[in-house]
Structure formats: C-alpha cells, structure tokens
Design a protein around this motif. Structure first.
Motif, PDB file in Angstrom:
ATOM      1  N   GLU A   1       0.767  -1.386  -0.093  1.00 60.98           N
ATOM      2  CA  GLU A   1      -0.025  -0.082   0.171  1.00 60.98           C
ATOM      3  C   GLU A   1       0.849   1.521  -0.035  1.00 60.98           C
ATOM      4  OE1 GLU A   1      -2.594  -0.188   3.483  1.00 60.98           O
ATOM      5  OE2 GLU A   1      -3.929  -1.781   2.504  1.00 60.98           O
ATOM      6  N   GLN A   2       1.960   1.375   0.595  1.00 62.04           N
ATOM      7  CA  GLN A   2       3.039   2.260   0.574  1.00 62.04           C
ATOM      8  C   GLN A   2       4.524   1.963   0.015  1.00 62.04           C
ATOM      9  OE1 GLN A   2       2.986   3.792   4.750  1.00 62.04           O
ATOM     10  NE2 GLN A   2       0.881   3.504   5.131  1.00 62.04           N
ATOM     11  N   PRO A   3       4.956   3.167  -0.461  1.00 62.90           N
ATOM     12  CA  PRO A   3       6.126   3.337  -1.241  1.00 62.90           C
ATOM     13  C   PRO A   3       7.146   2.365  -0.356  1.00 62.90           C
ATOM     14  CG  PRO A   3       5.314   5.413  -1.381  1.00 62.90           C
ATOM     15  CD  PRO A   3       4.151   4.641  -0.414  1.00 62.90           C
ATOM     16  N   VAL A   4       8.065   1.589  -1.165  1.00 59.23           N
ATOM     17  CA  VAL A   4       9.161   1.058  -0.629  1.00 59.23           C
ATOM     18  C   VAL A   4      10.464   1.684  -0.880  1.00 59.23           C
ATOM     19  CG1 VAL A   4      10.505  -1.131  -0.846  1.00 59.23           C
ATOM     20  CG2 VAL A   4       8.143  -1.443  -1.020  1.00 59.23           C
ATOM     21  N   THR A   5      11.211   1.973   0.142  1.00 58.50           N
ATOM     22  CA  THR A   5      12.429   2.856  -0.139  1.00 58.50           C
ATOM     23  C   THR A   5      13.597   1.960   0.293  1.00 58.50           C
ATOM     24  OG1 THR A   5      12.177   3.580   2.243  1.00 58.50           O
ATOM     25  CG2 THR A   5      11.088   4.816   0.414  1.00 58.50           C
ATOM     26  N   VAL A   6      14.782   2.414  -0.478  1.00 60.25           N
ATOM     27  CA  VAL A   6      16.172   2.022  -0.180  1.00 60.25           C
ATOM     28  C   VAL A   6      16.971   2.970  -0.126  1.00 60.25           C
ATOM     29  CG1 VAL A   6      18.144   0.427  -0.888  1.00 60.25           C
ATOM     30  CG2 VAL A   6      15.520  -0.346  -1.309  1.00 60.25           C
ATOM     31  N   GLU A   7      17.747   3.111   1.147  1.00 53.48           N
ATOM     32  CA  GLU A   7      18.753   4.126   1.408  1.00 53.48           C
ATOM     33  C   GLU A   7      19.915   3.673   1.566  1.00 53.48           C
ATOM     34  OE1 GLU A   7      17.964   7.794   3.608  1.00 53.48           O
ATOM     35  OE2 GLU A   7      15.575   7.389   3.639  1.00 53.48           O
ATOM     36  N   GLY A   8      21.011   3.723   0.460  1.00 55.53           N
ATOM     37  CA  GLY A   8      22.146   3.015   0.860  1.00 55.53           C
ATOM     38  C   GLY A   8      21.941   1.256   0.838  1.00 55.53           C
ATOM     39  N   GLU A   9      22.290   1.038   1.824  1.00 58.05           N
ATOM     40  CA  GLU A   9      21.894  -0.523   1.951  1.00 58.05           C
ATOM     41  C   GLU A   9      20.611  -0.573   2.903  1.00 58.05           C
ATOM     42  OE1 GLU A   9      24.501  -1.431   5.766  1.00 58.05           O
ATOM     43  OE2 GLU A   9      25.514  -1.179   3.984  1.00 58.05           O
ATOM     44  N   ARG A  10      20.069   0.300   3.016  1.00 55.72           N
ATOM     45  CA  ARG A  10      18.676   0.130   4.110  1.00 55.72           C
ATOM     46  C   ARG A  10      17.435   0.081   3.259  1.00 55.72           C
ATOM     47  NH1 ARG A  10      19.301  -1.720   9.182  1.00 55.72           N
ATOM     48  NH2 ARG A  10      17.483  -1.129  10.545  1.00 55.72           N
ATOM     49  N   LEU A  11      16.751  -1.026   3.447  1.00 53.19           N
ATOM     50  CA  LEU A  11      15.342  -1.336   2.608  1.00 53.19           C
ATOM     51  C   LEU A  11      14.191  -1.057   3.987  1.00 53.19           C
ATOM     52  CD1 LEU A  11      13.769  -2.290   0.409  1.00 53.19           C
ATOM     53  CD2 LEU A  11      13.935  -4.526   1.414  1.00 53.19           C
ATOM     54  N   SER A  12      13.259  -0.316   3.509  1.00 55.87           N
ATOM     55  CA  SER A  12      12.191   0.070   4.161  1.00 55.87           C
ATOM     56  C   SER A  12      10.909  -0.209   3.442  1.00 55.87           C
ATOM     57  CB  SER A  12      12.207   1.522   4.789  1.00 55.87           C
ATOM     58  OG  SER A  12      13.366   1.686   5.327  1.00 55.87           O
TER      59      SER A  12
ATOM     60  N   LEU B   1      15.449  -3.349   6.782  1.00 58.53           N
ATOM     61  CA  LEU B   1      16.576  -4.339   6.949  1.00 58.53           C
ATOM     62  C   LEU B   1      17.773  -3.988   6.206  1.00 58.53           C
ATOM     63  CD1 LEU B   1      16.779  -6.123   3.865  1.00 58.53           C
ATOM     64  CD2 LEU B   1      14.636  -7.008   4.973  1.00 58.53           C
ATOM     65  N   SER B   2      18.939  -4.380   6.291  1.00 61.37           N
ATOM     66  CA  SER B   2      20.213  -4.119   5.685  1.00 61.37           C
ATOM     67  C   SER B   2      20.251  -5.086   4.431  1.00 61.37           C
ATOM     68  CB  SER B   2      21.424  -4.233   6.607  1.00 61.37           C
ATOM     69  OG  SER B   2      22.748  -4.067   5.609  1.00 61.37           O
ATOM     70  N   LEU B   3      20.567  -4.666   3.453  1.00 59.71           N
ATOM     71  CA  LEU B   3      20.872  -5.570   2.051  1.00 59.71           C
ATOM     72  C   LEU B   3      21.882  -6.434   2.259  1.00 59.71           C
ATOM     73  CD1 LEU B   3      19.640  -3.267  -0.659  1.00 59.71           C
ATOM     74  CD2 LEU B   3      18.198  -5.071   0.725  1.00 59.71           C
ATOM     75  N   LEU B   4      22.836  -5.981   3.174  1.00 57.90           N
ATOM     76  CA  LEU B   4      24.079  -6.875   3.309  1.00 57.90           C
ATOM     77  C   LEU B   4      24.145  -7.735   4.270  1.00 57.90           C
ATOM     78  CD1 LEU B   4      26.649  -3.641   3.506  1.00 57.90           C
ATOM     79  CD2 LEU B   4      25.998  -4.779   1.455  1.00 57.90           C
ATOM     80  N   ASP B   5      23.161  -7.812   5.200  1.00 59.85           N
ATOM     81  CA  ASP B   5      22.892  -8.876   6.125  1.00 59.85           C
ATOM     82  C   ASP B   5      21.319  -8.749   6.569  1.00 59.85           C
ATOM     83  OD1 ASP B   5      23.071 -10.886   7.813  1.00 59.85           O
ATOM     84  OD2 ASP B   5      24.580  -9.989   9.351  1.00 59.85           O
ATOM     85  N   PRO B   6      20.426  -9.339   5.589  1.00 59.27           N
ATOM     86  CA  PRO B   6      18.997  -9.206   5.944  1.00 59.27           C
ATOM     87  C   PRO B   6      18.539  -9.841   7.202  1.00 59.27           C
ATOM     88  CG  PRO B   6      19.522  -9.841   3.635  1.00 59.27           C
ATOM     89  CD  PRO B   6      20.769 -10.117   4.492  1.00 59.27           C
ATOM     90  N   LEU B   7      18.810 -10.753   7.465  1.00 60.84           N
ATOM     91  CA  LEU B   7      18.171 -11.792   8.667  1.00 60.84           C
ATOM     92  C   LEU B   7      18.600 -11.077   9.960  1.00 60.84           C
ATOM     93  CD1 LEU B   7      18.446 -15.625   7.505  1.00 60.84           C
ATOM     94  CD2 LEU B   7      16.517 -13.714   7.558  1.00 60.84           C
TER      95      LEU B   7
ATOM     96  N   SER C   1      10.668  -5.815  11.997  1.00 60.31           N
ATOM     97  CA  SER C   1       9.149  -5.757  11.307  1.00 60.31           C
ATOM     98  C   SER C   1       8.234  -6.206  12.470  1.00 60.31           C
ATOM     99  CB  SER C   1       9.299  -6.592  10.112  1.00 60.31           C
ATOM    100  OG  SER C   1       8.188  -6.939   9.472  1.00 60.31           O
ATOM    101  N   GLN C   2       7.189  -5.843  11.963  1.00 63.86           N
ATOM    102  CA  GLN C   2       5.992  -6.223  12.919  1.00 63.86           C
ATOM    103  C   GLN C   2       4.821  -6.980  11.993  1.00 63.86           C
ATOM    104  OE1 GLN C   2       4.317  -2.212  14.007  1.00 63.86           O
ATOM    105  NE2 GLN C   2       5.264  -2.550  16.088  1.00 63.86           N
ATOM    106  N   VAL C   3       4.317  -8.161  12.493  1.00 64.06           N
ATOM    107  CA  VAL C   3       3.525  -8.840  11.820  1.00 64.06           C
ATOM    108  C   VAL C   3       2.505  -9.393  12.250  1.00 64.06           C
ATOM    109  CG1 VAL C   3       3.399 -11.291  10.875  1.00 64.06           C
ATOM    110  CG2 VAL C   3       5.870 -10.278  10.895  1.00 64.06           C
ATOM    111  N   GLY C   4       1.310  -9.182  11.631  1.00 66.34           N
ATOM    112  CA  GLY C   4      -0.008  -9.545  12.395  1.00 66.34           C
ATOM    113  C   GLY C   4      -0.740 -10.414  11.336  1.00 66.34           C
ATOM    114  N   ILE C   5      -1.556 -11.329  12.174  1.00 67.42           N
ATOM    115  CA  ILE C   5      -2.242 -12.334  11.665  1.00 67.42           C
ATOM    116  C   ILE C   5      -3.342 -12.587  12.097  1.00 67.42           C
ATOM    117  CG2 ILE C   5      -2.449 -14.674  10.898  1.00 67.42           C
ATOM    118  CD1 ILE C   5       0.586 -14.959  11.153  1.00 67.42           C
TER     119      ILE C   5
END
Length: 818
Positions: free
Chosen positions: A284-295, A317-323, A328-332
C-alpha cells in the motif's frame, strides 16, 4: 620571380605545418579535447584517428569515462552527415562498491550537456554493456533517426531522447528479451512498458507491468500474477530508491491438488476447509532503499473472500545482512470453517522476537486421537538472539477447554497456565498450573483436581537432565469400590538417562511414599507406608463394611518390586489393632505379613497373628493362628483361643470362598458360662463340655449341621426359684415328680446335637443322664430346644457392660479424631 618564390615558400611552410600537425595529431587532439570534454564531466583516456582518402575522419579507438562509467569506441567513421561506430564497450560499475572503497568520490551532478544545434547523426552498430546487474553482457544497436533521438534494438528495444538537462527513454521488455542476459524462473512470463527519465542524479521510471509465474511441486501447482502500474526513483548520490507499487494487483493461487497431501481423508478434509487457495498481495505504501537500508511500510496478504489477513508493517533491513538486521511487525488475523479465530501480533527487532497470540476453536479436529470443544489458547512469546546460539526465550500461555476426551479419559472445564523461560546459559525452566472440574476414566472419577508442575533443565550439557517438582490435589477420587477424599500427591523427580521419581501421597489422612526408577529395560519401585494410626482407614473401610469401625492400632510397611516385570515383595505390620463390628469388639490384633506378587498372583507366606480379645456375647481371648494368601485367596488356619473357660481350635477358614465348611472344636468349656443367662435365672449348670461344630459358610449364610456337645467328667444341674420351671410343674401335675428330679441332678453324661440354620435358629437335641441323690433315682432326660442364636447373642452383647464402655470410649476417640 621573387613573389612567386615567396608564395611557393609560404605554401611549403603551410604544408610543413599541416604535415607536422598531422604527424603530431594525437597529442594535439588530446591537448585540445581534454579540457573541453572535462567541462562536461567527461575524461579522455585514449584516441587514435586519421583521415581517409575522402578526408573523412577515421577513429580507430576512443576511450572515455563519464561519472565512473567507462566506454571504449572503435571503428569510427565521421563526416559532416554521419558518425558510424562499428564497435563499442560500456562498463557500468557498482556505485555502492565504488563509494565504499572511495569516500572522496565526486558526486553525480545534474546533466548540463552542451548539445550543438547541428552535428552529424550517430550510429552504433554494436554496443556491449557489461554491468554487475546482469550475468551476460547486453548487446545493443543504436541509430539516431534525427538529432538527439535514438532507436535502440537487438537485446533491448527502446527509444531514447537526449536533451541538455535530461535523458528520456521508452523501453519495452518481455521474458524473451530478458532471458538473453539474466536467468529467469521456468514457466514465468512478463511484459512491461517503461518510461525512464535521467537528469544526471535521479533515475525515474514509470512502468506498466503484466507478469505471471507458475511452479509445480508434484501435483501442486502454484501461480503468481501481477499487473498494473508501478513507479520508482533512484537517486545516485544518496543511493536512495523510492518505489510505489500500490497500483499493482498481485494474485497468489494454488490448485486444489495442493491440499491433497495426505492419504487420510479426514486430514485432507480438514486442511481443505481451513486454508484458502486464493490470496491478494497489497503493497500500500512506497518501498524505499537508502544505501543498504530497505524500508517497507506495509504489506498485506488477504484472502479473496476477505476473512483472513496477514499484515507485515514497518519492515526495515540491511541488504548486506538481511536476517541479522530485520525489523518488522507481523499481524495475522485468520478465520476458517473450524477455526473461530487465530490472531498473532509479532515484533521482530533484529535478532529479537516478541509476540502475543490467541486461538479459538469450537471443537477439535475429528481426526486427532483426542477430542475437545470450547478451546481457548492465548499467550505471549519472546525470543532473543534468534539466529544465535545460545538463544534466550520466554513463553507464557493460557489453555482452556470445556470438554476433552482422550480414549476413555474425559476431562471437563480444563484450564492451564504455562510459563517457560530459557536463559542465555541455556537453563530451561517451566511452570505449568492446571486444574479441571472432573476427570473420568472408565468407572473412575476425580473431582476438583489441581496440578502444579515445575521443570528445570540445563540444555547446554548435550543430554537431557531435568529436575521435576509437582503437586497434585483432588477433592475426591471415586471408584466402584472405594471413594477417597482430600488427595494430595507431592512429586520430586529427576530425568536423566532414566526417570527417578518420589511421590508423597496423602488420602483421607493416610500417608504413603512411592519411589520408582523408570528406564527402557526396567521400572523398579518402592512403596513405604510410614507408621500411622489404622483408624485413618475408617473412611475407606466404612465404604466396604459400614458396621466396621477401627478404634486403635498402627500400621506400617514397605513394598518393593518392578512394574514391567509385574513382580513385588512386601512386608506389612499391624500392631495393637482394636475394632468394632456392629456390637462385636476385637482388641489388640497383631500381625506381620510378608507377601509376594508375581504375574497377577498375590501370595502371603503363612504368618502368625494374635488377637488378645474378641467380644461377641461370649468373650474369646488369646486367639492366635496363621494367615496366608495363595493365588489371591486369603485363609486363616490353626486358629486357637480361649472361650467360656475352655479352649477352641479352627482348622481353616477362607473368607473369599463362595462355599466352605469350617470345623471348630471345643474342649473344657465351662458349662455354667454356656447355659446361665444371668444370676437371677435360678438355673445353673456346672461341669466341663467338649464338642465339634462343622460350620458351613455359603451365599445363604452360616449353618451348623450335626454338631455335637458332650460332657467332660461329671457335672451338676441346679434349679432353684425358677418361676417358669415352677409354673410348668403346677400346670402338668403328672410331670411334676419327673421334673423335680432335675432340680438337683448330678450329671453323669450329657450329649447334645447342634444344628444352626442360616437364619439364626439354633436347634439343640439334648440327652441328659444323671442321678438325683435326694430322691435316690437315676435320670435319663431328653430335651429339644430352639432359639434364635442371633437374638440370644444380641441380648448377651447388650448386657455386656465392658462392650458398652468400649463403645463410649470409641465415640470419644472418634470425636477427637474428627
């Protein structure tokens, strides 16, 4: 001539200059072009050119760098109308790597190209682009249709327009074009039309996408489709990517065969009813990447019916070491035919996870080994250092069910609270508090049961070692034969290679200690009954025989055996037992029982027992005998004692036999104690008697057939002032003389047959032979007597003042104990 010579000389000088300039064309060209190109941010590395016969410019090689990107041109023919380039190589560097290795790298700048209004058109017959983003080089052909308008073909189809401050491109892609330079998943298809703008710093793309992907796992086919518009911007200096995917429609679906994973029809039906096959993915909202940082602000996965939803929000997350860097927040929120509701809210913070969950089920799946309804589960979970060892975690949960059924075990109104924690030293502790209104197993029922269980274990040692403590209480245990109240079991156990446990058991005030050692090959146990008052057994005994009451005595014992082998040996000691049965009193009973159990058979070696006193109208004293149990059948034998001034012996008596005959022999019985009812009766009998009573015991009751009593030595019968006897003589004058012979009779011989019916009626056939000295006459007297012996003994018991005092004493002790 002089002017002519001057012109020739000038021409020679000019030709010489031109020749020298041509000979030194390369350094002169580099000297001239380098500063001019540098104004536009272009660096010249190499150039080699010459003139053709037609005076066209021929450049064999030209090397340029623009903002870190390198291009090599070869085979260039240029004139006023056309510049044709045979071959070109463009190397695109990884901007992130270059900035990481060179922090002083010059920033990208806005395009400020000085484009001439007139120049030759450019044509590149072959351009190979090498970049870190593709596995294979991209080969292109570029033709300028009109000034600054280019057409790109071969591996990529595009139209490019170059302006002073912007480059615009229209690019069309499909899977056939893309697979030339990147590896695509099988069975994937896509088309896209994109509009690209580049101003030297920012790349902006607007695309229309239509893509689908299918994958099969055996008979399970999965598909993903996406279509719609997407836009993105990438800022080269800040390495900032902004992607708006909200207009894309994404569908995930699976065929029905994906749910046919089990052969069990019940399992398959349950799975089909719970899991939807069609889902929608919304970004629903834009995805951004700043340097190595994905949001990623928010992503939703919804069923097409709209009943269930999975929401992932605030993801970074950092694209260099994602895990390791994931936040994040997860709702089910899940609802299905059999699942009333399942909710999960989880927060992932790098390697730490916290979550709370809730599950509601109307009834348990039918295919499981147990059934339950009204199920509620809720709790909280936290895990630290999820991807590391050791992991630290904590779980708190509440579980409840209205009814649960496991085989023949039925539980009602069950609740449980679970609290577990795993420390960074890998020490695991768990506490479980459970209770139930009732537990039924076949004909056994437990009411108001509560259990407190705690487990402590060290998981760092490589083997499972656990200390277990538990306490179980129940208000009542009901079986078809016995009911126990106020049960309590305190357990201490150690789980290592085998389970070692000790249970301290309390029931109705009774106490026992059970210890056992359970392994794969053996299960030895030990049951210890500490010395305690036998009167504590009264609530249990009263359920079998309400007329029995224990007033005194102690019991203790120890039993050892093996559950797997069904073998046990034990020793039970009973001392100073006193008990009442209705109005019967047994006092000071002692026995030390040694027994063994083997394959369902209980045996007790012959054991001596003693009973100091038994009051049943007649007072029996100093009873002793032997008790034994053979194949679960208890018997007493060689029972001897003193009664009515004499002695008796019983050969054998087995209480559990349906039918048996017990022979009781008497000798030296005091006749005066046997016949005289009380001191005022006026009748007394002296002498000694002996006899044999064959007592038959069966379902109808107790009977004596053909019993005998005989005198031992001479005796004496005296009748004085007996109103009944005098009345008979008065009424029957003809018998008066005969009856008077009995008033003072020396007994020479007395024989009596004894028959007792199960209803208590006693028949005595008496033959009395003697001599009356006063009347100097021998007497031979036969007499038959019938009386209900139960009524007689009852009268004797009620007149026994000692028995009455014992009853009063028991009543006093009973009130004190209660």
């Amino acid at each position: 001539m002089s002017f002519k010579r001057a012109c020739v000389g000038l021409l020679g000088v000019m030709l010489s200059v031109v020749l020298l300039a041509y000979l030194f064309r390369l350094p002169l060209t580099s000297w001239y072009l380098t500063p001019m190109l540098g104004k536009n941010g272009v660096e010249l590395h190499c150039i080699d050119w010459s003139l053709t016969r037609k005076l066209d410019l021929s450049i064999d090689k030209l090397c340029l760098t623009y903002q870190g990107q390198q291009i090599e041109l070869a085979g260039i023919i240029a004139n006023k109308q056309q510049v044709t380039i045979s071959r070109a190589n463009l190397t695109v560097s990884n901007l992130a790597d270059k900035q990481a290795s060179n922090s002083t790298q010059t920033e990208f700048k806005k395009l400020a190209l000085t484009l001439p209004e007139q120049r030759p058109l450019i044509s590149i017959q072959q351009l190979d682009v090498v970049s870190p983003f593709t596995d294979n080089p991209i080969r292109l052909a570029i033709h300028e249709k009109r000034l600054n308008h280019f057409t790109v073909s071969r591996d990529l189809n595009a139209d490019v327009v170059i302006a002073n401050y912007e480059v615009k491109a229209s690019i069309a892609l499909d899977d056939k074009i893309a697979e030339r330079f990147i590896e695509l998943p099988k069975d994937s298809h896509f088309t896209s039309e994109s509009q690209l703008r580049f101003d030297g710093i920012t790349v902006a793309i607007e695309s229309v996408i239509n893509a689908n992907y299918q994958h099969a796992f055996e008979q399970c086919e999965l598909s993903f489709t996406t279509q719609g518009q997407a836009s993105a911007k990438y800022q080269l200096n800040q390495q900032h990517l902004y992607a708006d995917l909200s207009a894309l429609q994404n569908q995930l679906s699976a065929n029905r065969d994906c749910l046919n994973t089990t052969a069990n029809q019940q399992h398959q039906s349950f799975i089909e009813a719970q899991f939807p096959l069609n889902w929608q993915l919304q970004i629903e909202q834009p995805v951004t990447v700043e340097g190595e940082r994905l949001s990623v602000p928010i992503v939703k996965l919804l069923t097409t019916e709209g009943q269930s939803e999975i929401t992932v929000s605030n993801t970074t997350l950092s694209l260099l070491d994602p895990l390791a860097s994931l936040n994040s927040q997860v709702g089910i929120d899940f609802i299905s035919r059999d699942i009333d509701e399942f909710k999960l809210n989880a927060h992932l913070n790098e390697k730490n996870v916290t979550a709370d969950f809730q599950l509601s089920l109307g009834s348990h799946p039918a295919f499981l080994d147990f059934k339950a309804d009204g199920i509620q589960v809720s709790g909280k979970l936290s895990v630290n250092e999820l991807l590391s060892k050791p992991t630290v975690g904590k779980l708190t949960a509440d579980v409840s069910a209205k009814n649960a059924l496991l085989a023949d075990l039925k539980i009602t109104e069950f609740t449980s609270h679970i609290d577990t924690q795993l420390s960074d030293e890998q020490h695991l502790s768990a506490k479980v508090s459970s209770q139930a209104k009732s537990i039924n197993y076949n004909e056994i029922q437990v009411l108001k049961i509560k259990n407190e269980l705690s487990v402590n274990s060290d998981l760092s040692v490589g083997e499972l070692f656990a200390d277990i403590d538990a306490k179980t209480t129940a208000a009542k245990l009901i079986t078809p034969k016995v009911t126990l109240n106020k049960l309590s079991i305190v357990t201490n156990a150690l789980q290592s290679r085998a389970l070692q446990a000790t249970h301290h058991v309390f029931a109705d005030g009774l106490e026992a200690l059970v210890s056992h050692h359970m392994s794969k090959v053996a299960h030895p146990f030990e049951l210890v009954i500490p010395e305690q008052a036998i009167a504590k057994f009264n609530p249990i005994i009263s359920q079998f025989e309400p007329l029995v009451t224990i007033t005194d005595g102690v019991v203790s014992g120890i039993i050892k055996g093996d559950v797997n082998l069904q073998q046990a040996k034990g020793d039970i000691r009973i001392a100073k037992l006193a008990a009442l049965y209705n109005d019967y009193l047994a006092n000071d009973f002692n026995v030390d029982i040694e027994g063994a159990f083997n394959s369902g058979q209980l045996n007790i070696v012959p054991t001596k027992f003693t009973l100091n006193e038994l009051r049943a109208g007649a007072v029996v004293k100093k009873v002793q005998g032997r008790l034994n149990l053979d194949n679960n059948k208890p018997c007493v034998s060689k029972v001897t004692g003193h009664v009515l001034g004499g002695a008796f012996v019983v050969n054998q008596f087995c209480p559990l036999l349906d039918s048996q005959t017990v022979t009781a022999k008497f000798e030296n019985i005091d006749a005066s104690k046997l016949v005289t009812l009380d001191a005022e009766s006026g009748i007394s009998l002296s002498g000694r008697l002996a006899g044999t009573l064959p007592i038959t015991i069966n379902k109808q009751g107790i009977a004596v057939k053909q019993g005998q009593l005989v005198n031992q030595g001479e005796g004496k019968l005296l009748i004085t002032n007996n109103a009944g006897f005098e009345a008979v003589k008065a009424q029957q004058q003809e018998l008066s003389t005969t009856l008077s012979l009995l008033e003072n009779l020396a007994i020479k011989q007395l024989k009596s047959s004894v028959d007792l019916k199960p209803d208590g009626w006693l028949h005595l056939g008496v033959n009395l032979q003697g001599y009356n000295e006063q009347q100097q006459q021998a007497v031979n007297f036969n007499y038959n007597h019938e009386e209900n012996v139960f009524t007689l003994l009852r009268a004797l018991r009620l007149s026994d003042e000692i028995t009455q005092r014992v009853e009063k004493e028991y009543a006093k002790k009973g009130s004190d104990n209660g």
